[in-house]
Design an enzyme around this catalytic site. Structure first.
Site, PDB file in Angstrom:
ATOM      1  N   ASP A  34      17.027  19.488  70.551  1.00 34.19           N
ATOM      2  CA  ASP A  34      17.430  17.692  71.058  1.00 34.19           C
ATOM      3  C   ASP A  34      17.581  17.736  72.374  1.00 34.19           C
ATOM      4  O   ASP A  34      18.287  18.453  72.660  1.00 34.19           O
ATOM      5  CB  ASP A  34      18.299  17.851  70.033  1.00 34.19           C
ATOM      6  CG  ASP A  34      17.881  16.471  69.499  1.00 34.19           C
ATOM      7  OD1 ASP A  34      17.114  15.734  70.038  1.00 34.19           O
ATOM      8  OD2 ASP A  34      18.587  15.430  68.813  1.00 34.19           O
TER       9      ASP A  34
ATOM     10  N   HIS B 119      10.122  16.855  77.204  1.00 39.35           N
ATOM     11  CA  HIS B 119       9.155  17.431  76.477  1.00 39.35           C
ATOM     12  C   HIS B 119       8.702  19.018  77.194  1.00 39.35           C
ATOM     13  O   HIS B 119       8.483  20.446  76.969  1.00 39.35           O
ATOM     14  CB  HIS B 119       7.961  16.720  75.541  1.00 39.35           C
ATOM     15  CG  HIS B 119       8.754  16.401  74.719  1.00 39.35           C
ATOM     16  ND1 HIS B 119       9.997  16.349  74.148  1.00 39.35           N
ATOM     17  CD2 HIS B 119       8.131  14.972  74.188  1.00 39.35           C
ATOM     18  CE1 HIS B 119      10.055  15.031  73.357  1.00 39.35           C
ATOM     19  NE2 HIS B 119       9.140  13.809  72.913  1.00 39.35           N
TER      20      HIS B 119
ATOM     21  N   LEU C 260       9.979  40.745  67.867  1.00 40.90           N
ATOM     22  CA  LEU C 260      10.612  39.141  67.709  1.00 40.90           C
ATOM     23  C   LEU C 260       9.390  37.871  66.412  1.00 40.90           C
ATOM     24  O   LEU C 260       8.159  38.450  67.219  1.00 40.90           O
ATOM     25  CB  LEU C 260      11.132  38.300  68.628  1.00 40.90           C
ATOM     26  CG  LEU C 260      12.008  36.787  68.396  1.00 40.90           C
ATOM     27  CD1 LEU C 260      13.075  37.256  68.067  1.00 40.90           C
ATOM     28  CD2 LEU C 260      11.367  36.365  69.557  1.00 40.90           C
TER      29      LEU C 260
END
Ligand code: IPE
Ligand code: IPE
Ligand code: MG
Length: 258
Positions: free
Chosen positions: A38, A55, A149
């Site tokens: 955020d 972004h 991962l």
């Protein structure tokens, strides 16, 4: 001279980081880390840039943190990229956010394949524009056999609707005799959620100083350790991630015991 000092500073900070990386690996690494990324909009605003610039910058951080998580032995990294509530944003911003997966995977997918990362996603795929869905599906296909991962993107994800959908499926399976309602338990119900096959997160990180969940993994976070930071996501660096793990390693998890 100034350049020399700068270089020295960089070197010393990266060797300090390496040392901290080694140190955390001597203790238990959280197996699943979830992040509410955020603060992109505020990062841009502070620089008088459009929100989408935030972004874009945030995307670079995703790359950095994915690499690091993989390096230190995290097994799953879930990243909240777009919530079911984020459709309320201005059309241009939503359009840009829907282009980000292509942009990110367009440049980063070969590296993910190379580094043995497996891409998955959770969220309602149907509502995504086809170009977004295609980019994600291609990445999932290209990395499906990878064993390192697990990089789980929460995209058009909302926890309440995930739970409702799960309940509907359970009811259907009860009706069809696939499961017996008397045998329904937490483990079985978990397998009806979008995180099926993943352990619950051990650690939740939220950046930008907001102390709330914003409809994220309400079921799965029941016993997760939370770590909040005021740092805005585009400013989130390797040492913040290491710090979160260090804090986690100093917590005592009791799960209701003594
Ligand atoms: C997080 O940053 C990214 C998404 C929610 C897609 P924000 O865009 O929410 O940034 P702020 O909270 O407005 O600063
Ligand atoms: C949560 O952030 C969603 C993502 C990070 C994708 P928001 O910025 O949308 O959350 P609120 O509106 O501050 O709760
Ligand atoms: Mg926000």
């Amino acid at each position: 001279m100034l350049n020399k000092i700068k270089r020295w500073k960089n070197q010393s900070s990266s060797s300090e980081l390496r040392e901290r990386m080694l140190k955390i690996q001597e203790l238990q690494i959280p197996s699943h880390i979830a992040i509410i990324m955020d603060g992109n909009g505020r990062w841009a605003k502070k620089r008088a840039l459009p929100r989408i610039a935030g972004h874009h910058e945030g995307m670079k951080v995703v790359r950095k943190i994915t690499r690091l998580a993989n390096q230190v032995g995290v097994k799953a990294l879930t990243l909240y990229a777009f919530s079911t509530e984020n459709w309320k944003r201005p059309k241009l911003e939503v359009e840009y956010l829907m282009k980000l997966p292509e942009e990110f995977l367009g440049s980063f997918l070969p590296e993910l394949v190379e580094e043995n990362v497996k891409v998955i996603m959770m969220g309602d795929k149907e509502m995504l524009p086809s170009h977004t869905r295609n980019a994600i599906e291609r990445a999932m296909e290209d990395t499906k056999d990878n064993t390192g991962l697990i990089l789980n993107f929460a995209l058009n994800y909302g926890s309440r609707s995930e739970i409702i959908e799960g309940i509907k499926e359970v009811l259907k399976d009860c009706k069809n005799g696939i499961i017996d309602e008397n045998e329904l338990n937490e483990d079985i119900f978990s397998s009806y959620l979008m995180t099926k096959g993943l352990n619950d997160p051990d650690l939740l990180i939220r950046t930008s100083g907001e102390i709330r969940l914003s409809n994220f993994m309400l079921w799965q976070l029941a016993y997760t350790e939370f770590w909040f930071t005021d740092v805005l996501w585009p400013d989130f660096a390797e040492d913040h991630f290491i710090e979160a793990i260090e804090v986690f390693q100093n917590r005592q998890r009791r799960f209701g015991g003594v």
